[in-house]
Design a protein around this motif. Structure first.
Motif, PDB file in Angstrom:
ATOM      1  N   PRO A  76       0.796  -1.235   0.000  1.00 56.01           N
ATOM      2  CA  PRO A  76       0.000   0.000   0.000  1.00 56.01           C
ATOM      3  C   PRO A  76       0.828   1.283   0.000  1.00 56.01           C
ATOM      4  O   PRO A  76       0.262   2.370   0.016  1.00 56.01           O
ATOM      5  CB  PRO A  76      -0.744  -0.119   1.339  1.00 56.01           C
ATOM      6  N   THR A  95      -6.676   6.160  -0.251  1.00 50.41           N
ATOM      7  CA  THR A  95      -5.375   5.520  -0.424  1.00 50.41           C
ATOM      8  C   THR A  95      -4.299   6.455   0.111  1.00 50.41           C
ATOM      9  O   THR A  95      -4.364   7.667  -0.093  1.00 50.41           O
ATOM     10  CB  THR A  95      -5.087   5.187  -1.900  1.00 50.41           C
ATOM     11  N   GLU A 100      -3.746   6.242  -7.784  1.00 53.20           N
ATOM     12  CA  GLU A 100      -3.747   4.804  -8.039  1.00 53.20           C
ATOM     13  C   GLU A 100      -3.294   4.610  -9.473  1.00 53.20           C
ATOM     14  O   GLU A 100      -4.092   4.445 -10.392  1.00 53.20           O
ATOM     15  CB  GLU A 100      -5.150   4.229  -7.807  1.00 53.20           C
TER      16      GLU A 100
END
Length: 420
Positions: A76, A95, A100
């Protein structure tokens, strides 16, 4: 070199790798990498503003970990970001990376998303752009000639040439160049007082939001009015038979429009500086067009614009007597790997006849840079146009580097020259 960096040359600590002042100075950055590679190649880095991680600086380790895509994940955490900013990104975007993009993804999603633009960046597709890139190379060298005998090679030429090419591929107008350049510099130069929008987490969020708002309009336009450009491909892309989700789509646009020119700009600016410091290589390249490909890739090794990527271990691994636990974060430092004397003979010398396949500036494994062939073409064409016409060039002031730990290059390089 700054006084702070000069003091550090004789007393480095692993956490200095997070100091943008040190990393924004060519001499101190490589001195730090030499120190870590020789004395602590798997260095545990702890800093009050960042999550702990291991710093890898040897070529074999960076190459090996970079190729183990299942044992060391891109998610991550993909880039070293202060913890407070990570939390702000997580709260807004879901996130801790904020984006992303391909660099943030693992299999199987990474492979599916890579296929969306793969055809556009294959060597045969890039070769179709050669005439356009050659024409733009001539246009920018002509611009140097029109400017007289002095310019800031970075600000006036290196920053703008690759930007025009990537915006042309995307199908964006020239009027967008100023906005794209500003946002890119604010995003990648967020640690540099002269480039950052501000030094708070809010400023970083503002940059990403402005990027996203701009491309939201582009996406809507290309859905209504498709064209033969990359923006249309991204706006209408499907993954697993479904339209790409909004975060993935916006992220794809942002990384293409920013990294798609910024890293190449850094290579051109840093490459010109290297040629001025290695006049024998300047002459060699000028007189030998057959060297264009290997020379371009040696320049990219020399500059290594992407400083690091982060991977997260999925299992315990021992490396040089250190135990990297499952869940630990590992930072791969590409400029350090690309100057490893165990792999590169005289690594601190520009050698345009060096084997171009060895360097790791484009990464390694399944995450190898999708745009590497475009970057190499741009360097080949630009320097093939410039060098035969360049009768003389010298520094007209001190080059200045961007203070950054993620993507770095020259901020300014005043030069004096004579063109034919």
């Amino acid at each position: 070199m700054s006084s702070q960096a000069a003091v550090k040359l004789n007393g480095f600590q692993p956490a200095d790798i997070l100091d943008p002042t040190i990393m924004g100075d060519e001499r101190s950055m490589y001195a730090l990498f030499d120190y870590l590679r020789n004395s602590d190649p798997v260095a545990r880095v702890e800093h009050p503003e960042y999550r702990p991680f291991w710093a890898l600086t040897r070529y074999d380790d960076v190459r090996s970990i970079g190729s183990q895509n299942d044992s060391f994940l891109s998610a991550p955490r993909t880039v070293l970001i202060p913890s407070a900013f990570e939390e702000a990104l997580l709260a807004q975007f879901g996130t801790s990376n904020g984006l992303e993009t391909l660099i943030h993804m693992d299999r199987p999603k990474h492979l599916k998303m890579r296929k969306v633009t793969r055809e556009w960046f294959l060597p045969r597709s890039i070769e179709k752009l050669r005439l356009e890139v050659e024409a733009l190379s001539k246009e920018f060298v002509d611009r140097m000639q029109e400017m007289g005998d002095e310019c800031d090679f970075v600000k006036d030429i290196a920053l703008l040439f690759p930007l025009r090419i990537i915006l042309s591929i995307l199908g964006l107008p020239r009027e967008a160049e100023e906005t794209m350049l500003r946002l890119t510099q604010e995003m990648f130069g967020g640690q540099d007082p002269e480039l950052q929008r501000g030094d708070s987490e809010t400023a970083g969020l503002e940059v990403l939001n402005e990027f996203g708002a701009y491309f939201a309009e582009v996406i809507e336009d290309r859905k209504r009015n498709p064209r033969d450009d990359l923006a249309t491909v991204l706006a209408n892309a499907e993954v697993d038979g479904e339209p790409m989700n909004m975060l993935d789509q916006a992220s794809y646009f942002i990384i293409t429009a920013s990294a798609g020119h910024d890293t190449t700009s850094a290579a051109i600016g840093g490459g010109m500086k290297a040629l001025l410091e290695h006049p024998d290589q300047w002459t060699l390249w000028r007189d030998n067009p057959a060297l264009d490909d290997s020379a371009a890739r040696e320049v990219i090794r020399w500059v290594s614009p992407v400083r690091h990527m982060v991977r997260t271990a999925t299992e315990d691994t021992e490396l040089h007597g250190k135990v990297i636990r499952a869940g630990d974060h590992v930072a791969l430092w590409y400029p350090a790997a690309n100057r490893d004397p165990e792999v590169f003979e005289q690594p601190n010398r520009l050698d345009l006849q060096r084997d171009p396949k060895t360097q790791l500036a484009f990464g390694y494994g399944s995450h190898m840079c999708l745009g590497q062939h475009l970057a190499a073409l741009e360097l080949r064409c630009f320097f093939r146009e410039l060098l035969p016409r360049l009768q003389q060039m010298e520094f007209a002031g001190d080059p200045e580097w961007i203070k950054a730990i993620f993507v770095g290059g020259l901020r300014s390089m005043p030069v004096r020259y004579r063109l034919s």
